[in-house]
Write an enzyme that holds these catalytic residues in place. Structure first.
Site, mmCIF file in Angstrom:
data_model
loop_
_atom_site.group_PDB
_atom_site.id
_atom_site.type_symbol
_atom_site.label_atom_id
_atom_site.label_comp_id
_atom_site.label_asym_id
_atom_site.label_seq_id
_atom_site.Cartn_x
_atom_site.Cartn_y
_atom_site.Cartn_z
ATOM 1 N N CYS A 104 0.833 -1.205 0.000
ATOM 2 C CA CYS A 104 0.000 0.000 0.000
ATOM 3 C C CYS A 104 0.873 1.264 0.000
ATOM 4 C CB CYS A 104 -0.901 -0.001 1.236
ATOM 5 S SG CYS A 104 -2.059 1.380 1.209
ATOM 6 N N CYS A 138 0.019 4.328 0.671
ATOM 7 C CA CYS A 138 -0.529 5.449 1.458
ATOM 8 C C CYS A 138 -0.183 5.349 2.931
ATOM 9 C CB CYS A 138 -2.047 5.494 1.290
ATOM 10 S SG CYS A 138 -2.555 5.381 -0.414
ATOM 11 N N CYS A 163 -10.653 0.999 2.003
ATOM 12 C CA CYS A 163 -9.439 1.402 1.276
ATOM 13 C C CYS A 163 -9.168 2.855 1.631
ATOM 14 C CB CYS A 163 -9.635 1.234 -0.234
ATOM 15 S SG CYS A 163 -8.273 1.922 -1.209
ATOM 16 N N CYS A 207 -1.545 -4.962 -1.441
ATOM 17 C CA CYS A 207 -2.850 -4.663 -2.045
ATOM 18 C C CYS A 207 -3.416 -5.868 -2.802
ATOM 19 C CB CYS A 207 -2.694 -3.496 -3.022
ATOM 20 S SG CYS A 207 -4.274 -2.796 -3.532
ATOM 21 N N CYS A 225 -5.252 -5.024 0.601
ATOM 22 C CA CYS A 225 -4.885 -5.244 1.995
ATOM 23 C C CYS A 225 -6.007 -5.959 2.762
ATOM 24 C CB CYS A 225 -4.576 -3.897 2.649
ATOM 25 S SG CYS A 225 -5.988 -2.770 2.631
HETATM 26 FE FE1 SF4 Z 1 -3.939 0.548 -0.024
HETATM 27 FE FE2 SF4 Z 1 -6.476 0.514 -0.786
HETATM 28 FE FE3 SF4 Z 1 -4.828 -1.321 -1.748
HETATM 29 FE FE4 SF4 Z 1 -5.592 -1.371 0.809
HETATM 30 S S1 SF4 Z 1 -6.879 -1.685 -0.968
HETATM 31 S S2 SF4 Z 1 -3.509 -1.661 0.030
HETATM 32 S S3 SF4 Z 1 -5.732 0.794 1.317
HETATM 33 S S4 SF4 Z 1 -4.688 0.867 -2.115
#
Ligand code: SF4
Length: 118
Positions: A57, A59, A87, A76, A78
């Site tokens: 991820c 972020c 997310c 991802c 996740c």
């Molecule tokens: Fe990041 Fe969203 Fe992927 Fe989860 S689903 S790893 S929060 S981009």
């Protein structure tokens, strides 16, 4: 060699673009109304895939990305996304989210334009 590396990076970006479209459709989630958000997250996933072998991820802050990749919780999609459709990157949004569009596609052209690559 430089050419090969560049090709690999483009491949990862395209792979993550396709993954994002497919996963949004499979989970009934949608991209952000601001597609520059979608583009930046996809690019972040592709960079991590190139650097660490998994789309960690983009972020979050990590003390050690190699360890996080091995733990796999934030690879991802996740665990919060898989379990609860959460997310925090705003790549996959549920329809009731205020920022959600009705779009589950982002073209290669649109992606590259947002990233100033064309
Ligand atoms: Fe990041 Fe969203 Fe992927 Fe989860 S689903 S790893 S929060 S981009």
């Amino acid at each position: 060699m430089l050419y090969m590396n560049q090709e690999k990076k483009t491949d990862s970006l395209e792979a993550m673009r396709k993954f994002s479209e497919t996963y949004a459709k499979r989970t009934g989630t949608f991209f952000c109304a601001d597609t520059s958000v979608t583009a930046v997250v996809i690019e972040g996933l592709a960079k991590h895939k190139d650097q660490y072998g998994s789309p960690l991820c983009p972020c979050r802050h990590y003390e050690n990305k190699e360890i996080e990749v091995a733990v796999a919780y934030w690879n991802c999609p996740c665990v919060p996304m898989r379990e609860r459709k959460e997310c925090h990157c705003m790549l996959f949004l549920t329809p009731e989210n205020d920022f959600s569009s009705s779009n589950q596609d982002i073209s290669e052209k649109e992606l590259l334009e947002h990233l100033n690559k064309i």
